[in-house]
Structures are given as C-alpha cells and as structure tokens.
Design a protein around this motif. Sequence first.
Motif, PDB file in Angstrom:
ATOM      1  N   ARG A 117       0.843  -1.197   0.000  1.00  0.00           N
ATOM      2  CA  ARG A 117       0.000   0.000   0.000  1.00  0.00           C
ATOM      3  C   ARG A 117       0.885   1.256   0.000  1.00  0.00           C
ATOM      4  NH1 ARG A 117      -5.131   1.164  -1.300  1.00  0.00           N
ATOM      5  NH2 ARG A 117      -4.637   3.338  -1.572  1.00  0.00           N
ATOM      6  N   LEU A 118       1.948   1.165   0.822  1.00  0.00           N
ATOM      7  CA  LEU A 118       2.865   2.292   0.934  1.00  0.00           C
ATOM      8  C   LEU A 118       3.528   2.566  -0.421  1.00  0.00           C
ATOM      9  CD1 LEU A 118       3.471   3.800   3.594  1.00  0.00           C
ATOM     10  CD2 LEU A 118       5.705   2.692   3.564  1.00  0.00           C
ATOM     11  N   LEU A 119       3.971   1.464  -1.038  1.00  0.00           N
ATOM     12  CA  LEU A 119       4.583   1.564  -2.365  1.00  0.00           C
ATOM     13  C   LEU A 119       3.616   2.187  -3.359  1.00  0.00           C
ATOM     14  CD1 LEU A 119       6.461  -1.744  -3.211  1.00  0.00           C
ATOM     15  CD2 LEU A 119       7.268   0.574  -3.503  1.00  0.00           C
ATOM     16  N   PHE A 120       2.389   1.702  -3.321  1.00  0.00           N
ATOM     17  CA  PHE A 120       1.337   2.154  -4.221  1.00  0.00           C
ATOM     18  C   PHE A 120       1.085   3.653  -4.025  1.00  0.00           C
ATOM     19  CE2 PHE A 120      -3.382   2.511  -4.851  1.00  0.00           C
ATOM     20  CZ  PHE A 120      -3.402   2.251  -6.193  1.00  0.00           C
ATOM     21  N   ASP A 121       0.974   4.040  -2.742  1.00  0.00           N
ATOM     22  CA  ASP A 121       0.650   5.439  -2.452  1.00  0.00           C
ATOM     23  C   ASP A 121       1.792   6.392  -2.739  1.00  0.00           C
ATOM     24  OD1 ASP A 121      -1.978   5.435  -1.816  1.00  0.00           O
ATOM     25  OD2 ASP A 121      -1.664   4.818   0.258  1.00  0.00           O
ATOM     26  N   ARG A 122       3.028   5.903  -2.478  1.00  0.00           N
ATOM     27  CA  ARG A 122       4.169   6.802  -2.647  1.00  0.00           C
ATOM     28  C   ARG A 122       4.728   6.819  -4.062  1.00  0.00           C
ATOM     29  NH1 ARG A 122       6.073   7.163   2.841  1.00  0.00           N
ATOM     30  NH2 ARG A 122       4.101   7.717   3.816  1.00  0.00           N
ATOM     31  N   ALA A 123       4.153   6.028  -4.962  1.00  0.00           N
ATOM     32  CA  ALA A 123       4.690   5.970  -6.333  1.00  0.00           C
ATOM     33  C   ALA A 123       4.724   7.375  -6.934  1.00  0.00           C
ATOM     34  CB  ALA A 123       3.820   5.063  -7.198  1.00  0.00           C
ATOM     35  N   ALA A 124       5.738   7.622  -7.766  1.00  0.00           N
ATOM     36  CA  ALA A 124       5.870   8.957  -8.370  1.00  0.00           C
ATOM     37  C   ALA A 124       4.745   9.206  -9.373  1.00  0.00           C
ATOM     38  CB  ALA A 124       7.221   9.063  -9.063  1.00  0.00           C
ATOM     39  N   ASP A 125       4.185   8.129  -9.925  1.00  0.00           N
ATOM     40  CA  ASP A 125       3.102   8.270 -10.892  1.00  0.00           C
ATOM     41  C   ASP A 125       1.752   8.118 -10.198  1.00  0.00           C
ATOM     42  OD1 ASP A 125       4.948   8.521 -12.894  1.00  0.00           O
ATOM     43  OD2 ASP A 125       4.988   6.375 -13.334  1.00  0.00           O
ATOM     44  N   ALA A 126       0.762   8.776 -10.751  1.00  0.00           N
ATOM     45  CA  ALA A 126      -0.602   8.568 -10.267  1.00  0.00           C
ATOM     46  C   ALA A 126      -1.067   7.207 -10.774  1.00  0.00           C
ATOM     47  CB  ALA A 126      -1.515   9.653 -10.804  1.00  0.00           C
ATOM     48  N   ILE A 127      -1.687   6.426  -9.884  1.00  0.00           N
ATOM     49  CA  ILE A 127      -2.151   5.094 -10.301  1.00  0.00           C
ATOM     50  C   ILE A 127      -3.632   4.942  -9.967  1.00  0.00           C
ATOM     51  CG2 ILE A 127      -1.771   2.610 -10.103  1.00  0.00           C
ATOM     52  CD1 ILE A 127       1.060   3.223  -9.112  1.00  0.00           C
ATOM     53  N   PHE A 128      -4.415   4.471 -10.928  1.00  0.00           N
ATOM     54  CA  PHE A 128      -5.841   4.212 -10.708  1.00  0.00           C
ATOM     55  C   PHE A 128      -6.165   2.782 -11.097  1.00  0.00           C
ATOM     56  CE2 PHE A 128      -5.663   8.383 -13.045  1.00  0.00           C
ATOM     57  CZ  PHE A 128      -5.802   9.212 -11.945  1.00  0.00           C
ATOM     58  N   LEU A 129      -7.209   2.255 -10.489  1.00  0.00           N
ATOM     59  CA  LEU A 129      -7.781   0.996 -10.967  1.00  0.00           C
ATOM     60  C   LEU A 129      -9.228   1.276 -11.319  1.00  0.00           C
ATOM     61  CD1 LEU A 129      -6.642  -1.827  -8.516  1.00  0.00           C
ATOM     62  CD2 LEU A 129      -5.635  -1.157 -10.675  1.00  0.00           C
ATOM     63  N   THR A 130      -9.642   0.778 -12.487  1.00  0.00           N
ATOM     64  CA  THR A 130     -11.059   0.889 -12.848  1.00  0.00           C
ATOM     65  C   THR A 130     -11.502  -0.440 -13.430  1.00  0.00           C
ATOM     66  OG1 THR A 130     -10.582   1.581 -15.101  1.00  0.00           O
ATOM     67  CG2 THR A 130     -10.901   3.333 -13.486  1.00  0.00           C
ATOM     68  N   PRO A 131     -12.794  -0.747 -13.322  1.00  0.00           N
ATOM     69  CA  PRO A 131     -13.269  -1.937 -14.026  1.00  0.00           C
ATOM     70  C   PRO A 131     -13.301  -1.647 -15.526  1.00  0.00           C
ATOM     71  CG  PRO A 131     -15.068  -0.874 -12.856  1.00  0.00           C
ATOM     72  CD  PRO A 131     -13.837  -0.086 -12.554  1.00  0.00           C
ATOM     73  N   PHE A 132     -13.281  -2.703 -16.317  1.00  0.00           N
ATOM     74  CA  PHE A 132     -13.289  -2.560 -17.772  1.00  0.00           C
ATOM     75  C   PHE A 132     -14.484  -3.322 -18.302  1.00  0.00           C
ATOM     76  CE2 PHE A 132     -10.896  -3.539 -21.912  1.00  0.00           C
ATOM     77  CZ  PHE A 132     -11.324  -2.353 -22.471  1.00  0.00           C
ATOM     78  N   SER A 133     -15.442  -2.587 -18.844  1.00  0.00           N
ATOM     79  CA  SER A 133     -16.675  -3.259 -19.236  1.00  0.00           C
ATOM     80  C   SER A 133     -16.704  -3.523 -20.735  1.00  0.00           C
ATOM     81  CB  SER A 133     -17.873  -2.417 -18.832  1.00  0.00           C
ATOM     82  OG  SER A 133     -17.795  -1.191 -19.522  1.00  0.00           O
ATOM     83  N   GLU A 134     -17.729  -4.246 -21.164  1.00  0.00           N
ATOM     84  CA  GLU A 134     -17.870  -4.668 -22.556  1.00  0.00           C
ATOM     85  C   GLU A 134     -17.969  -3.477 -23.510  1.00  0.00           C
ATOM     86  OE1 GLU A 134     -17.786  -7.650 -24.087  1.00  0.00           O
ATOM     87  OE2 GLU A 134     -16.979  -8.254 -22.155  1.00  0.00           O
ATOM     88  N   ASP A 135     -18.608  -2.389 -23.059  1.00  0.00           N
ATOM     89  CA  ASP A 135     -18.855  -1.255 -23.958  1.00  0.00           C
ATOM     90  C   ASP A 135     -17.652  -0.321 -24.047  1.00  0.00           C
ATOM     91  OD1 ASP A 135     -18.833  -0.166 -21.487  1.00  0.00           O
ATOM     92  OD2 ASP A 135     -20.776   0.828 -21.624  1.00  0.00           O
ATOM     93  N   PHE A 136     -16.465  -0.838 -23.731  1.00  0.00           N
ATOM     94  CA  PHE A 136     -15.199  -0.087 -23.804  1.00  0.00           C
ATOM     95  C   PHE A 136     -15.075   0.968 -22.710  1.00  0.00           C
ATOM     96  CE2 PHE A 136     -15.704  -0.553 -28.631  1.00  0.00           C
ATOM     97  CZ  PHE A 136     -15.123  -1.799 -28.604  1.00  0.00           C
TER      98      PHE A 136
END
Length: 456
Positions: A117-136
């Motif tokens: 979590r620390l690694l994720f939060d402190r990363a120099a880049d912004a990181i997001f997770l989103t679901p990916f649905s059928e309609d692109f």
Amino acid sequence: MRLVDMQGRIVACSDAYCTLTGLPREELVGQTLTVVYHPNAREQMLHIFKKGLQSGSLPEAEQLKLRLWDGRKIWLDIRHTHFARKDSEAYLWSSFRDISKIKRTQKIRRDNEKRLRLLFDRAADAIFLTPFSEDFRPGAFIEVNDTASKRLLYSKEELSRLTPYSVIPAKLYEKLNQALKKLHTEATAVFQLQLLRKDKRRIPVEISLRRFKLDHQETIVWVVRDITQRKQVEKRLKETSSQLRDLASRIQTVREEERTMIAREIHDELGQVLTVLKIQLSLTANKLLPEQQEIKTRIKSTYGLLDNAVEAVQRISAKLRPGILDELGLAAAVEWQAQDFEKHTGIHCKCSLLSEPVSLSAEKSTAVFRIFQEALTNAARHADADRVSIFLKNRNDKMILEIIDNGCGINKTQINSPKSLGILGMRERVVVLGGSMEINGVPGKGTHIKVTMPRK
Ligand SMILES: Nc1ncnc2c1ncn2[C@@H]1O[C@H](COP(=O)(O)OP(=O)(O)O)[C@@H](O)[C@H]1O
Ligand SMILES: [Mg+2]
C-alpha cells in the motif's frame, strides 16, 4: 479440552490439553485453571474468568493471546460450553486450539499489504484501478493512490464516485476511447493525454493502461505520468531549433548578399580599371618614338599579365556568384556550372534542362544553384564517378532538379550522419524555402539527389 468448576478448579482435561500447556495431568487436575499461565498473569486471569462466569458474560468463542507458565506466548482459539451435572453443580467445558501459526501468517500478510500500500501510495506516478466493461467504458475508480489524489486535487473519497471521464477534458474523450478500444485486442496501451484537475487546470500526462483480471473481473490499471516538464523542454527545444533555423537561413542570405556585392565590385570596378589600364598602356606605347623600342617591348609584355588579371577577376567573381544566375537565370547558370565542372574535373556532364525559363525567385534560384554546386563537389570528391546526369524540369507548380552520378553510391549512415554538414546544409536550404530534398545511394551504382522546390 478442559473441565472446570465454578471456582475455577480444573476437574478434568484431555491429553491434548496437557500437551498444549506442557504440564502433566497430575499438575493440572485439582489446581486452579490459572496454573497454566505465567505467574504475572495469574491473578488477572482468574479475576476475568470468575467475573465472566458469574455475570454469564463469558463469550462462547474468543481468540486470546496468552503467556503460559513457561514464558511461551501463544494465540488460542477458545470455545466455552456450560454444563450442569445431575447434582446441579455447574461446570464449564472449554476447548483450546493453538492458532499461533495462523496468526503469524495473518500478520505477515498484513505487513506485506501495508508495505505494498505504501509503495502504491508513494509511487511517483498517479495510479488508478477501474473496471473494464464490454462497452469499452471504464467504470468508477476502484482504487487510487495518494499521488493521484494529490495531483488531481480530489480526495480519495471524491474520486471513488468519479470515473476517468470526470478527470479528462471532453475534447479528449475520443482519444481515450481509441486507446481503450485498443485494449480489447492488446494487453497494454500507451498514449499522451491531459488530465483535468478539480480546479479545471490541465496537466499533460502520459498514460499507460494495462488490462488484467482482478477477482475474475476485467480491470484496468492506469499509470499516469506527469509530463509537464517534458512538454516544456520539448517546446523550448522546438523554439530553439526554429530560431537556429531562422538564424542559419539569415546567415545564408547575408552571405549570399555579401558575395554578390563583392563579386560585382571586383568584376565591375577592378575589371574596368584593368581594361582602362590596358588601353592607356597601348596608347602610350603607340606614342613612343622608334628609338624607344625597348620600352615599347616591355610595355607590350605586360599585356599578357593584364589579360591574366582580367581573367582572374572574372573567375573569382564568377566563383563568388555567377553573374549568369542573375542575368540569364537558373537553367543557364546550371549549364554553365556543369561545363565549368567538366572542364576542371574531366567528369562528363550530361544536362537535360527545361527550355522554358524557370520562374523561381532570386532566393530560391540561389538556393537550388548552391545545392547543385555542393552536389557536383561531392560527386568529384567522394563518388569516384565519371559521369553526372542533370535534369531540371517543372512539374505542376514545382521545380525539380536531379543530379545523378555513377559513382560508389552514398550510404544511409553517411546521409544521416550529423557530421555530413554539406548534406545537412543542402537540405536546410530547400526546407526553409518550403521545398524538400531526397538523397539515395546504391552501392557501386551511384547517388541520386532530387531537389523539389515550390515555384510560388
Ligand atoms: N555523391 C556521393 N557519392 C558517394 N558518397 C558521397 C556522395 N556525396 C556525399 N557522400 C558521402 O557523404 C559524406 C557527407 O557529405 P557532405 O555532407 O557533403 O560532407 P563532406 O563533403 O564535407 O564530406 C561524404 O563524406 C561522403 O562520404
Ligand atoms: Mg560535401
């Protein structure tokens, strides 16, 4: 298993309980249940037990970390069952399970998660997770890191209610959709975009998308790099190179003007003076008396020198800037230069020139002529050619000059080398005037240069 009475005395216990506590049955049965605990903890444990028992608040199941009589610390999963015998005296059945190992594994997992979590939060880049649905279309953010929230000025809570479309200018939706479409056939997509901060300011970014399965759900991880600085450097570089190009072109113009001026001055002034000088001398010689024959001969011998000087003046001024270019135009100048080249190098030149006059501005004619001169020089210096073909023609609204030699052929490295300043200069000269130059070589066959210049 352990059976205790209401006073907390052990009435009976199983072999497994003996093994767990490390005490033989004789030392357990008849003793207070706290005998298995560390002396420091005994009183407190008994108090808790009795209170729980009397108030009936002893939980049916609990997990406790305990310190045993011999100092060992263990995690126990404990279940209690109340039990009354016929003589109505109540007892408590308890089962114990050592869960120290499970607890340890859980702790390791928790620590790992914390670290990730620390690694994720402190990363120099912004990181997001989103679901990916059928309609692109990606859904709302499932997960964002601190960097993302800081950079976009939204809290994580706010972001969890937004989708990527809320943080991208509407004008760029199409570009994003293209990248997402690509993600249906490929695992990754990398592209440049802009993000829209909460305060409506835009940040240039490079986004790399990767599709993967998270708990059986198609998910996208977005790694978003701020490229503001890179963009600034690119812009500055573009400006600098455009300034340099302007400067180079200006220097060429100034140089060409200067050469024209010097060529004219030498040709007109010096040439005239030399001609007048020759006439004067000839008149003077004619006026000499027969007995001054010696002086006459000496004067006449200088005529040859004067002729040489006149010729040198013409040669030098033509080299600086061929007057023919200004007087008769590009085609004539090219032809004259080709003949001059053939005379001096012995390389045969075949000219196919347009009959109609080339309608190019003085600036463009000069540029094309200088490129032609450099091409001939290269053919003599590098190609080891014995013939050069020259074509000058008009095609639609463009003028085309081709110079083809039958030498060793230039290669790609030589064409693109930053050290090939001659070729670079040729190309620069056409490019600043809106034209282009192609150069190709075939090993052992020769080199082909094609210059295209817009006429208007
Ligand atoms: N017509 C040609 N045939 C073969 N090689 C050539 C030709 N013109 C140029 N080259 C090669 O390309 C290189 C770069 O040419 P150029 O930029 O004019 O620089 P320079 O003439 O000063 O060496 C030359 O050194 C030569 O190796
Ligand atoms: Mg050269």
